[in-house]
Design a protein around this motif. Structure first.
Motif, PDB file in Angstrom:
ATOM      1  N   GLU A 436       0.728  -1.316  -0.142  1.00 35.03           N
ATOM      2  CA  GLU A 436      -0.324  -0.051  -0.070  1.00 35.03           C
ATOM      3  C   GLU A 436       0.477   1.078  -0.051  1.00 35.03           C
ATOM      4  N   LEU A 437       1.808   1.059   0.532  1.00 33.24           N
ATOM      5  CA  LEU A 437       2.833   2.206   0.602  1.00 33.24           C
ATOM      6  C   LEU A 437       3.958   2.883  -0.717  1.00 33.24           C
ATOM      7  N   ASP A 438       3.316   1.001  -1.449  1.00 34.42           N
ATOM      8  CA  ASP A 438       4.760   0.860  -2.320  1.00 34.42           C
ATOM      9  C   ASP A 438       3.715   2.672  -3.563  1.00 34.42           C
ATOM     10  N   ASN A 443       1.705   6.928  -6.595  1.00 33.42           N
ATOM     11  CA  ASN A 443       0.400   7.933  -7.257  1.00 33.42           C
ATOM     12  C   ASN A 443       0.680   9.189  -6.827  1.00 33.42           C
ATOM     13  N   LEU A 444       1.674   9.788  -5.234  1.00 32.58           N
ATOM     14  CA  LEU A 444       2.043  10.899  -5.274  1.00 32.58           C
ATOM     15  C   LEU A 444       3.146  11.309  -6.040  1.00 32.58           C
ATOM     16  N   THR A 445       4.319  10.384  -6.314  1.00 31.35           N
ATOM     17  CA  THR A 445       5.055  10.577  -7.721  1.00 31.35           C
ATOM     18  C   THR A 445       3.929  11.282  -8.826  1.00 31.35           C
ATOM     19  N   VAL A 446       3.084  10.899  -9.414  1.00 34.70           N
ATOM     20  CA  VAL A 446       2.827  10.936 -10.464  1.00 34.70           C
ATOM     21  C   VAL A 446       1.445  12.425 -10.695  1.00 34.70           C
ATOM     22  N   GLU A 487       4.340  14.820   1.685  1.00 30.37           N
ATOM     23  CA  GLU A 487       4.082  13.877   2.378  1.00 30.37           C
ATOM     24  C   GLU A 487       4.702  12.509   1.703  1.00 30.37           C
ATOM     25  N   LEU A 488       5.252  11.937   0.295  1.00 33.11           N
ATOM     26  CA  LEU A 488       6.307  11.860  -0.602  1.00 33.11           C
ATOM     27  C   LEU A 488       7.479  11.353   0.316  1.00 33.11           C
ATOM     28  N   ARG A 490       7.828  11.887   4.060  1.00 30.77           N
ATOM     29  CA  ARG A 490       7.071  10.904   4.903  1.00 30.77           C
ATOM     30  C   ARG A 490       6.570   9.091   4.441  1.00 30.77           C
ATOM     31  N   GLU A 491       6.337   9.618   3.092  1.00 35.09           N
ATOM     32  CA  GLU A 491       6.004   8.024   2.679  1.00 35.09           C
ATOM     33  C   GLU A 491       6.889   6.922   2.450  1.00 35.09           C
ATOM     34  N   LEU A 492       8.372   7.803   1.549  1.00 32.27           N
ATOM     35  CA  LEU A 492       9.363   7.351   1.507  1.00 32.27           C
ATOM     36  C   LEU A 492      10.524   6.169   2.289  1.00 32.27           C
ATOM     37  N   THR A 493      10.402   7.669   3.557  1.00 31.97           N
ATOM     38  CA  THR A 493      10.955   7.275   4.979  1.00 31.97           C
ATOM     39  C   THR A 493      10.464   5.961   5.636  1.00 31.97           C
ATOM     40  N   GLU A 494       8.841   6.482   5.598  1.00 27.16           N
ATOM     41  CA  GLU A 494       8.501   5.591   6.299  1.00 27.16           C
ATOM     42  C   GLU A 494       8.593   4.130   4.925  1.00 27.16           C
ATOM     43  N   LYS A 495       8.511   3.467   4.507  1.00 23.10           N
ATOM     44  CA  LYS A 495       8.386   2.302   3.054  1.00 23.10           C
ATOM     45  C   LYS A 495       9.972   2.020   3.724  1.00 23.10           C
ATOM     46  N   ASP A 496      10.848   2.721   3.803  1.00 14.68           N
ATOM     47  CA  ASP A 496      11.739   2.242   4.118  1.00 14.68           C
ATOM     48  C   ASP A 496      12.332   1.200   5.330  1.00 14.68           C
TER      49      ASP A 496
END
Length: 556
Positions: A436-438, A443-446, A487-488, A490-496
């Motif tokens: 889901e994070l991926d 979506n955020l990148t788009v 937001e992107l 934060r999500e990338l850090t959480e995903k990592d």
């Protein structure tokens, strides 16, 4: 024998030409021709092997024929300039230069190296000292010899550090492991010290902020982005505030008992009770509760902070939004079915010296310093059954589930008491969250690219800077771009972080016995299950490729 006068330089001075009359000088051999190339004026030239072979073949073929009276010329050697060979590693983090010494041609100078570096796009991390050292070595090399060296190194990106929150005051639960020392040096297990209290203006917590990290680069000048550290909010709870001079410090505003929350601390009023029994009644208090005696059968105690019991809990229900600490024992009995008469439910940690026939549920950790017997224990963190020395701590009977691992001195009993232990059961949930994070990141990148494209399509600033409506629209677009980027990130850090947890899931979360695992212990780690048929010594039990692995050499 071939004489030196047969060999001369070509008109452009780039080749050594051999002129022979087949009937006069033939037959010849390659050795004789190569001997001519040892002459001082020709010995730095590069021998042209195929031309030498052709000369031998042609001259020898015509040596006895009338056509052999005609002169034949062959270019048997040539000048070759020094060569510069540049190679970059696959990750573009290193560049190696090789210089091949000239064969009578032009040597390499620093401008030549710089020209080649520019041509190959190698621009970062260069070492001028190494390049100059190579140029000096080339001067003493024989023709065709080479020298190689790494002349450029990229710089890896340094990811930011995650924020940390350091607690500066002790908690009630820590008293369980730190009984008071008598004057003679012995320890009084019945006296666990005074209640932990703070006064106004006491420093409770300090936040060490996350860092952004530093960007890196390849030798080709490509920027390597750094991942910012994950932030942690420091939130003021009741009875606390953030220091106006430093928002990374949490300060007490009232006197009371400090209670850790998910993102900070609160300072609770403390309700002090001798015993919770039929005569006192059930207790529900907004704050922390200190019971200097026991919680008796059938009673209920509920708190918005910590619950600390200095004596025993027997067949009672305790619920706390903070920690539950029982200095002595938690006692229960079996009711109908699988029900147990004692229930402890805490958002924080549950700690006790002794537990039997009780139902424990913690959103954090469970710590029992002596024995956990025939109970149902459920912790989202860890379950530890051990004293500070690691010599005593028995987990016997019942069911123990801890997502992040179980550690006990002994698990099971010599009497083959049925004992079930579970850990690391949420890998599929974590993988789904990672997925889901991926998807969210994509979506955020788009959305970010779309916003950037709309900004690029704006007319020149001078055409709209005096249009208040347009200015507001541009400000909104820039604010949206900034929000998406935050937001992107934060999500990338959480995903990592989550990806690392998933990757090392069964390395992080396992079951450990410091002395024994006895027979008839059913172990569940993820999908791997096994019931022990014999006694095992000190070991760690991991899920290894879907099967349980008993590691006897990885003891702490």
């Amino acid at each position: 024998m071939l004489t030196p006068d047969l060999l001369h330089f070509s008109s452009d001075n780039l080749f050594a030409e051999l002129t022979l009359v087949p009937t006069t000088h033939g037959p010849v051999s390659e050795k004789e021709i190569l001997q001519l190339l040892t002459l001082p004026e020709f010995n730095t030239l590069f021998p042209i092997d195929f031309s030498i072979k052709k000369a031998v073949k042609d001259i020898n073929a015509l040596a006895a024929q009338d056509e052999g009276k005609t002169k034949q010329s062959f270019k048997i050697a040539e000048r070759r300039d020094a060569q510069i060979i540049l190679e970059t590693s696959n990750d573009k983090m290193q560049a190696t230069m090789t210089i091949v010494a000239a064969w009578g041609g032009r040597t390499v100078q620093l401008p030549d190296v710089l020209h080649h570096l520019k041509k190959e796009g190698i621009s970062m991390g260069l070492s001028r000292l190494k390049i100059e050292a190579m140029l000096k070595k080339v001067q003493v090399l024989k023709p065709g010899e080479s020298v190689s060296s790494v002349i450029a190194h990229g710089k890896a990106a340094v990811n930011g550090t995650h924020a940390k929150i350091e607690r500066k005051v002790p908690l009630a639960r820590e008293r369980l492991l730190h009984p008071q020392e008598r004057e003679d040096g012995t320890v009084d297990m019945r006296n666990l010290g005074s209640v932990v209290m703070v006064a106004p203006n006491d420093l409770l917590m300090v936040k060490i902020p996350a860092t952004e990290g530093s960007k890196g680069y390849t030798v080709l000048g490509e920027v390597l982005p750094a991942t910012a550290g994950k932030d942690l909010p420091l939130m003021a709870g009741d009875g606390t505030h953030l220091d106006p001079a430093d928002p990374n410090k949490l300060i007490a505003t009232v006197a009371g008992q400090p209670v850790e929350t998910g993102s900070g601390m609160q300072v609770d009023d403390v309700l002090q009770i001798k015993n919770v029994d039929v005569g006192y009644g059930n207790v529900e208090f907004k704050g922390s509760i200190l019971i200097s005696g026991d919680v008796c059968e059938g009673m209920q105690v509920r708190s918005s902070g910590d619950i600390t019991v200095m004596g025993f809990v027997e067949s009672a229900v305790l619920e706390a939004e903070g920690d539950i600490t029982v200095s002595k024992g938690v006692l229960g009995r079996q009711l109908g079915g699988n029900e147990l008469s004692t229930k402890l439910i805490a958002q924080g940690q549950i700690s006790a010296q002794f537990v039997q026939y009780s139902d424990l549920k913690s959103h954090s950790n469970i710590l029992v310093t002596k024995q956990l017997l025939h109970s149902k224990s459920d912790a989202q963190g860890t379950i530890t059954v051990s004293d500070t020395s690691g010599r005593r701590g028995d987990l016997i009977g019942g069911t123990a589930y801890a997502e992040k691992g179980i550690c006990a001195v002994t698990i099971g009993a010599t009497a083959d008491t049925k004992t079930d232990v579970y850990c690391a059961m949420k890998l599929d949930e974590l993988k789904q969250h990672l997925k889901e994070l991926d998807e969210g990141g994509r979506n955020l990148t788009v959305a970010k690219l779309d916003t950037e494209a709309r900004l690029r399509r704006l007319p020149p600033k001078e055409e709209w800077q005096n249009d208040s409506v347009m200015v507001d629209q541009v400000k909104m677009m820039l604010a949206e771009k900034h929000r998406i980027e935050e937001e992107l990130n934060r999500e990338l850090t959480e995903k990592d972080l989550l990806a690392k947890e998933v990757e090392g899931y069964y390395d992080f979360y396992f079951i450990e016995a410091k002395k024994h695992i006895y027979s008839n212990v059913e172990i569940h780690i993820g999908s791997a299950t096994q019931r022990t048929q014999r006694e095992h010594g000190p070991c760690q039990v991991h899920n290894l490729h879907g099967e349980l692995n008993f590691d006897y050499g990885n003891k702490k």
